[in-house]
Motif scaffolding. Structure first.
Motif, short mmCIF file in Angstrom:
data_model
loop_
_atom_site.label_atom_id
_atom_site.label_comp_id
_atom_site.label_asym_id
_atom_site.label_seq_id
_atom_site.Cartn_x
_atom_site.Cartn_y
_atom_site.Cartn_z
N ASN A 152 10.19 4.93 17.22
CA ASN A 152 11.57 5.17 17.19
C ASN A 152 12.28 4.30 18.34
OD1 ASN A 152 11.38 7.26 15.50
ND2 ASN A 152 10.75 8.81 17.13
N GLU A 153 11.72 3.28 18.96
CA GLU A 153 12.58 2.47 19.74
C GLU A 153 12.00 1.10 19.56
OE1 GLU A 153 9.54 2.68 23.41
OE2 GLU A 153 11.61 3.80 23.67
N SER A 154 11.67 0.93 18.36
CA SER A 154 10.92 -0.63 18.13
C SER A 154 11.30 -1.14 16.73
CB SER A 154 9.34 -0.85 18.56
OG SER A 154 9.19 -0.06 19.93
N TYR A 155 11.06 -2.38 16.53
CA TYR A 155 10.91 -2.95 15.13
C TYR A 155 9.32 -2.92 14.83
CZ TYR A 155 15.45 -5.08 15.68
OH TYR A 155 16.88 -5.15 16.03
N ALA A 156 8.91 -2.58 13.74
CA ALA A 156 7.51 -2.37 13.39
C ALA A 156 7.31 -2.87 11.94
CB ALA A 156 7.23 -1.07 13.47
N ILE A 157 6.05 -3.41 11.85
CA ILE A 157 5.46 -3.70 10.46
C ILE A 157 4.08 -2.90 10.22
CG2 ILE A 157 4.37 -5.61 9.15
CD1 ILE A 157 6.28 -7.67 10.35
N LEU A 158 4.46 -2.03 9.11
CA LEU A 158 3.33 -1.12 8.78
C LEU A 158 2.54 -1.83 7.46
CD1 LEU A 158 4.60 2.59 8.59
CD2 LEU A 158 2.97 1.40 10.13
N TYR A 159 1.30 -2.41 7.78
CA TYR A 159 0.48 -3.13 6.65
C TYR A 159 -0.31 -2.43 6.14
CZ TYR A 159 -3.12 -6.51 4.87
OH TYR A 159 -4.06 -6.96 4.42
N PHE A 160 -0.30 -1.61 4.97
CA PHE A 160 -1.25 -0.96 4.30
C PHE A 160 -2.02 -1.69 3.42
CE2 PHE A 160 2.19 1.81 5.27
CZ PHE A 160 1.62 3.02 5.54
N TYR A 161 -3.55 -1.80 3.56
CA TYR A 161 -4.51 -2.68 2.98
C TYR A 161 -5.76 -1.79 2.48
CZ TYR A 161 -7.50 -2.59 7.11
OH TYR A 161 -8.00 -2.23 8.21
N SER A 162 -6.44 -2.43 1.67
CA SER A 162 -8.02 -2.07 1.52
C SER A 162 -8.95 -2.96 1.61
CB SER A 162 -8.07 -1.38 -0.14
OG SER A 162 -9.30 -1.18 -0.46
N ASN A 163 -9.91 -2.88 2.29
CA ASN A 163 -10.95 -3.90 2.46
C ASN A 163 -11.88 -3.84 1.46
OD1 ASN A 163 -10.74 -5.05 4.94
ND2 ASN A 163 -11.38 -3.44 6.24
N GLU A 164 -11.95 -2.99 0.35
CA GLU A 164 -12.77 -2.60 -0.67
C GLU A 164 -12.40 -3.13 -1.99
OE1 GLU A 164 -14.10 1.10 -0.77
OE2 GLU A 164 -15.01 1.17 1.43
N ARG A 165 -10.94 -2.97 -2.14
CA ARG A 165 -10.55 -3.14 -3.57
C ARG A 165 -9.24 -4.19 -3.69
NH1 ARG A 165 -8.81 2.75 -4.53
NH2 ARG A 165 -8.25 2.62 -2.54
N CYS A 166 -8.87 -5.08 -2.71
CA CYS A 166 -7.58 -5.65 -2.64
C CYS A 166 -7.99 -7.05 -2.18
CB CYS A 166 -6.74 -4.95 -1.63
SG CYS A 166 -5.14 -5.67 -1.34
N SER A 167 -8.09 -7.91 -3.23
CA SER A 167 -8.23 -9.38 -2.96
C SER A 167 -7.03 -10.20 -2.66
CB SER A 167 -8.72 -10.23 -4.05
OG SER A 167 -7.66 -9.98 -5.11
N ALA A 168 -5.83 -9.35 -2.88
CA ALA A 168 -4.45 -9.90 -2.53
C ALA A 168 -4.53 -9.56 -0.95
CB ALA A 168 -3.28 -9.18 -3.29
N CYS A 169 -5.01 -8.68 -0.44
CA CYS A 169 -4.80 -8.33 0.82
C CYS A 169 -5.44 -9.39 1.72
CB CYS A 169 -5.39 -7.02 1.28
SG CYS A 169 -4.89 -5.36 0.45
N GLU A 170 -6.66 -9.80 1.20
CA GLU A 170 -7.41 -10.98 1.97
C GLU A 170 -6.52 -12.22 1.91
OE1 GLU A 170 -10.96 -11.46 -0.08
OE2 GLU A 170 -11.71 -9.34 0.29
N LYS A 171 -5.63 -12.38 0.64
CA LYS A 171 -4.84 -13.84 0.74
C LYS A 171 -3.70 -13.63 1.50
CE LYS A 171 -6.26 -14.73 -4.08
NZ LYS A 171 -5.78 -14.89 -5.46
N LEU A 172 -3.38 -12.22 1.64
CA LEU A 172 -2.17 -12.33 2.55
C LEU A 172 -2.29 -12.44 4.08
CD1 LEU A 172 1.11 -11.54 2.85
CD2 LEU A 172 0.29 -9.09 3.09
N GLU A 173 -3.54 -11.98 4.36
CA GLU A 173 -4.16 -12.18 5.74
C GLU A 173 -4.23 -13.53 6.04
OE1 GLU A 173 -7.10 -9.43 6.87
OE2 GLU A 173 -6.10 -7.69 6.07
N GLU A 174 -4.80 -14.18 4.92
CA GLU A 174 -5.48 -15.74 5.16
C GLU A 174 -4.10 -16.78 5.26
OE1 GLU A 174 -7.92 -19.01 3.01
OE2 GLU A 174 -8.13 -16.94 2.43
N ASN A 175 -2.97 -16.45 4.37
CA ASN A 175 -2.02 -17.37 4.06
C ASN A 175 -0.90 -16.99 4.92
OD1 ASN A 175 -3.47 -18.35 2.29
ND2 ASN A 175 -2.66 -17.26 0.47
N VAL A 176 -0.70 -15.70 5.34
CA VAL A 176 0.36 -15.38 6.45
C VAL A 176 0.24 -15.22 7.50
CG1 VAL A 176 2.34 -13.64 6.37
CG2 VAL A 176 1.82 -14.63 4.09
#
Length: 285
Positions: free
Chosen positions: A43-67
């Motif tokens: 309630n007093e900050s800027y925040a980034i909530l990153y929702f991911y899955s280790n089991e079913r999300c290849s795009a999550c791996e790419k986002l972590e690696e590339n960004v």
């Protein structure tokens, strides 16, 4: 369809009031945290909530690696609380439900917050430059999605032109038979909600032109807004690669729901709580 989509819109319609602004503390973080560890600071900050899955999300791996692994991101991220949420865990699944996260293929989902209030979200992949731009937008307090499209008379409009009411964007084409069926259901929704919502049908097929759209959907042209996706923004929202696709935005332009396919059956015969909760204003408590 009318009942199912009506439930979503009823939940969205109250979000037409004002969002109270207050000073946001910029805190140097730069490290990913657990939600429970930092939720009291939302309630007093800027925040980034990153929702991911280790089991079913290849795009999550790419986002972590590339960004997320880049120096540019980590430098900019010092201004944010960084929160990773594994949707496969019990706690993460509950938080995903709370924020209306739709699962595969709608992961990764990244939600930008200011003072605990959602500004906008990124669903699916984003380039480093796109992500950095969104971080800058969040720090400037920008809220909601925006994109251009062209009306059938050639006028260029933007999604932001329709702020103040929920907007249903219908991505379609003249040759698509389910799109014709979707029009019938959208007509019922428009009749039910009237001027309390906007509906925008955007043709995404390059082979369609203004005359063809008018000849094909003439009975609906006067009921709501029709346009052409000349700026190719559909790829951001048509995540499952098919049409019709409905994307629903709240009165602040925040992307709250997306579904591909003829929506009547999906929202009327078997509406899921997650689908219906996507329109709710999240709380950081």
């Amino acid at each position: 369809m009318k009942k199912g989509l009506a439930l979503i819109l009823i939940l969205i319609l109250p979000l037409t009031g004002c969002i109270k602004e207050k000073e946001v503390k910029v805190s140097s973080q730069g490290e990913w945290k657990d939600y429970e560890e930092v939720k009291g600071k939302l309630n007093e900050s800027y925040a980034i909530l990153y929702f991911y899955s280790n089991e079913r999300c290849s795009a999550c791996e790419k986002l972590e690696e590339n960004v997320f692994s880049s120096n540019d991101f980590m430098e900019k991220a010092k201004d944010f609380l960084l929160i990773k949420v594994d949707v496969d865990s019990s706690e993460g699944g509950q938080l995903a439900y709370k924020y209306g996260i739709q699962y595969i293929p709608y992961l990764p989902t990244v939600i930008f917050l200011s003072n605990g209030t959602e500004l906008f979200r990124i669903v699916g992949m984003a380039t480093l430059d796109e992500f950095i731009q969104k971080m800058d937008d969040a720090l400037k307090g920008k809220m909601g999605d925006d994109f251009p499209f062209v009306l059938l008379d050639g006028t260029v409009k933007h999604l932001s032109d329709y702020r103040g009411k929920p907007v249903i964007v219908d991505f379609m084409a003249t040759w698509c038979q389910p799109c014709h069926m979707q029009m019938e259901e959208l007509s019922k929704v428009k009749e039910h909600f009237g001027n309390d919502i906007h509906i925008i049908s955007l043709d995404i097929y390059e082979g369609d032109d203004t005359d063809k759209i008018k000849n094909t959907f003439g009975e609906y042209i006067s009921k709501w807004i029709f346009g052409i996706d000349e700026y190719k923004i559909a790829s951001k929202y048509v995540l499952e690669g098919g049409i019709p696709t409905l994307a629903i935005f709240d009165s602040y332009g925040r992307w709250k729901y997306v579904k591909t396919g003829y929506t009547s059956c999906l929202l009327y015969t078997s509406p899921s709580p997650r689908d219906l909760s996507t329109s709710r204003m999240p709380s950081s408590a």
